[in-house]
Design an enzyme around this catalytic site. Structure first.
Site, mmCIF file in Angstrom:
data_model
loop_
_atom_site.group_PDB
_atom_site.id
_atom_site.type_symbol
_atom_site.label_atom_id
_atom_site.label_comp_id
_atom_site.label_asym_id
_atom_site.label_seq_id
_atom_site.Cartn_x
_atom_site.Cartn_y
_atom_site.Cartn_z
ATOM 1 N N HIS A 2 -7.647 -1.765 5.563
ATOM 2 C CA HIS A 2 -6.757 -0.769 6.154
ATOM 3 C C HIS A 2 -7.336 0.611 5.876
ATOM 4 O O HIS A 2 -8.383 0.739 5.233
ATOM 5 C CB HIS A 2 -5.345 -0.937 5.589
ATOM 6 N N ASP A 57 -0.557 -4.086 5.763
ATOM 7 C CA ASP A 57 -1.240 -3.605 6.958
ATOM 8 C C ASP A 57 -2.732 -3.925 6.857
ATOM 9 O O ASP A 57 -3.364 -3.659 5.834
ATOM 10 C CB ASP A 57 -1.063 -2.099 7.101
ATOM 11 N N HIS A 88 6.139 -5.797 11.712
ATOM 12 C CA HIS A 88 5.456 -4.502 11.730
ATOM 13 C C HIS A 88 5.070 -4.119 13.162
ATOM 14 O O HIS A 88 3.922 -3.850 13.478
ATOM 15 C CB HIS A 88 4.220 -4.548 10.818
ATOM 16 N N HIS A 121 1.283 3.902 1.988
ATOM 17 C CA HIS A 121 1.731 4.637 3.168
ATOM 18 C C HIS A 121 3.254 4.742 3.151
ATOM 19 O O HIS A 121 3.953 3.824 2.705
ATOM 20 C CB HIS A 121 1.257 3.955 4.440
ATOM 21 N N HIS A 131 0.854 -1.191 0.000
ATOM 22 C CA HIS A 131 0.000 0.000 0.000
ATOM 23 C C HIS A 131 0.886 1.236 0.000
ATOM 24 O O HIS A 131 2.112 1.145 0.131
ATOM 25 C CB HIS A 131 -0.978 -0.008 1.176
ATOM 26 N N ASP A 165 5.713 4.497 5.252
ATOM 27 C CA ASP A 165 6.624 3.531 5.873
ATOM 28 C C ASP A 165 6.756 2.255 5.060
ATOM 29 O O ASP A 165 7.549 1.382 5.402
ATOM 30 C CB ASP A 165 6.185 3.220 7.305
ATOM 31 N N HIS A 166 6.013 2.157 3.977
ATOM 32 C CA HIS A 166 6.113 1.011 3.068
ATOM 33 C C HIS A 166 6.621 1.426 1.681
ATOM 34 O O HIS A 166 6.797 0.565 0.824
ATOM 35 C CB HIS A 166 4.755 0.328 2.922
#
EC number: 3.1.26.11
Length: 311
Positions: free
Chosen positions: A140, A211, A269, A65, A63, A67-68
């Site tokens: 999510h 997530d 995670h 976001h 996805h 942090d990914h």
């Protein structure tokens, strides 16, 4: 086939852990590795690992976001500087291509290899003679996908001693037998594949979920997986917080693994509220109370994906 964690933290990096990235090493199977997510600083983690970006073949984004995702433009650029010339395919949700086009064009990054960006909405997203990859939408705050990597069954091994007894020397007929078909020698002797070929080697299944809260699509993605990588952002006493933030707890991840019939679960995670590895041990204990074959993801550690034997 091995799993190698480059980042195991949620949200932001800490001194102990980097943000999310997972490598699937396929050196024996494809002489390459695949990557799932690429948080900020992932290329620094690669430098500290045995991985080489020139061997990176596919990269799957769960996805969008940060942090990914925030490590992706830098990693793609560095791959070229480090001599990577082989094609690379990046898969992810809609919006990924726009993000990369803008990042790479504004920074005037030069990509000296064929880069293909494949946006998808789940389903079968890749297949060749050896592997296929399926994806499905999770639950999510934004669209987040899980990936199911399926290694296809491989033919069994030929019994060299039995073939020698038939007087059959290595050659084209070996390939015919290997494919499961019977052959007849020049002397008129029929050799059946079944009598000279061992049982097929069962393909392995690796599932990497992005997530997510517990949701319906997690089960089919993880069904009978040899290894399931599942987020466990919070301990189970914070289940309400996990739901509010669209994440999972240790117990919820373990329940998914158990219901899906997975063989092994690796938790990752982790919230930055859990600092050292010692602080994560209670989370491991929670999960193991539901699903005993659970491990904690540790960065720079290899986790072999064992092949199931027998029935």
């Amino acid at each position: 086939m091995e799993i190698y964690f480059l980042g195991t933290n949620a949200g932001v990096p800490t001194l102990q852990r980097n943000v999310t990235s997972v490598a699937l090493r396929l050196l024996e199977e494809r002489r390459s590795f695949w990557m799932f997510d690429c948080g900020e600083g992932t290329q620094h983690q690669v430098l500290r690992s045995p991985l080489r970006l020139g061997r990176l073949e596919k990269l799957f984004i769960t996805h969008l976001h940060g942090d990914h995702l925030f490590g992706l433009p830098g990693l793609l650029s560095s791959r070229g500087y480090q001599g990577g010339t082989a094609p690379l395919t990046v898969y992810g949700p809609p919006g990924l291509k726009a993000y990369l086009d803008i990042s790479l064009s504004v920074s005037q990054s030069r990509i000296p290899y064929k880069l293909e960006v494949v946006e998808h909405n789940g389903g079968l997203i890749f297949e060749d003679d050896s592997f296929k990859v399926e994806s499905a939408l999770l639950e999510h705050r934004i669209d987040s996908y899980g990936y199911r990597v399926i290694e296809k069954d491989r033919p069994g091994s030929l019994n060299a001693e039995r073939l020698k007894a038939y007087g059959l020397k290595p050659g084209p007929l070996y390939g015919v037998l290997k494919s499961g078909r019977d052959v007849t020698t020049d002397e008129g002797i029929t050799i059946t594949a079944a009598e000279v070929l061992s049982e097929p080697k069962r393909g392995r299944i690796v599932t990497v979920l992005g997530d997510t809260r517990p949701c319906g699509n997690s089960i089919p993605l993880a069904r009978e997986a040899d290894l399931l990588v599942h987020e466990a952002t919070f301990s189970h006493d914070l289940a309400r917080m996990a739901r509010d933030y669209h994440h999972s707890t240790t117990v919820q991840a373990a329940e998914i693994a158990k219901e899906a019939g997975a063989r092994q679960l690796i938790l990752t995670h982790f919230s930055s509220r859990y600092g050292s590895l010692d602080e994560l041990i209670p989370l491991l204990d929670e999960a193991r109370s539901i699903f005993s074959e659970t491990l904690l993801a540790e960065e720079f550690r290899l986790y072999p994906v064992e092949r199931k034997t027998g029935n």
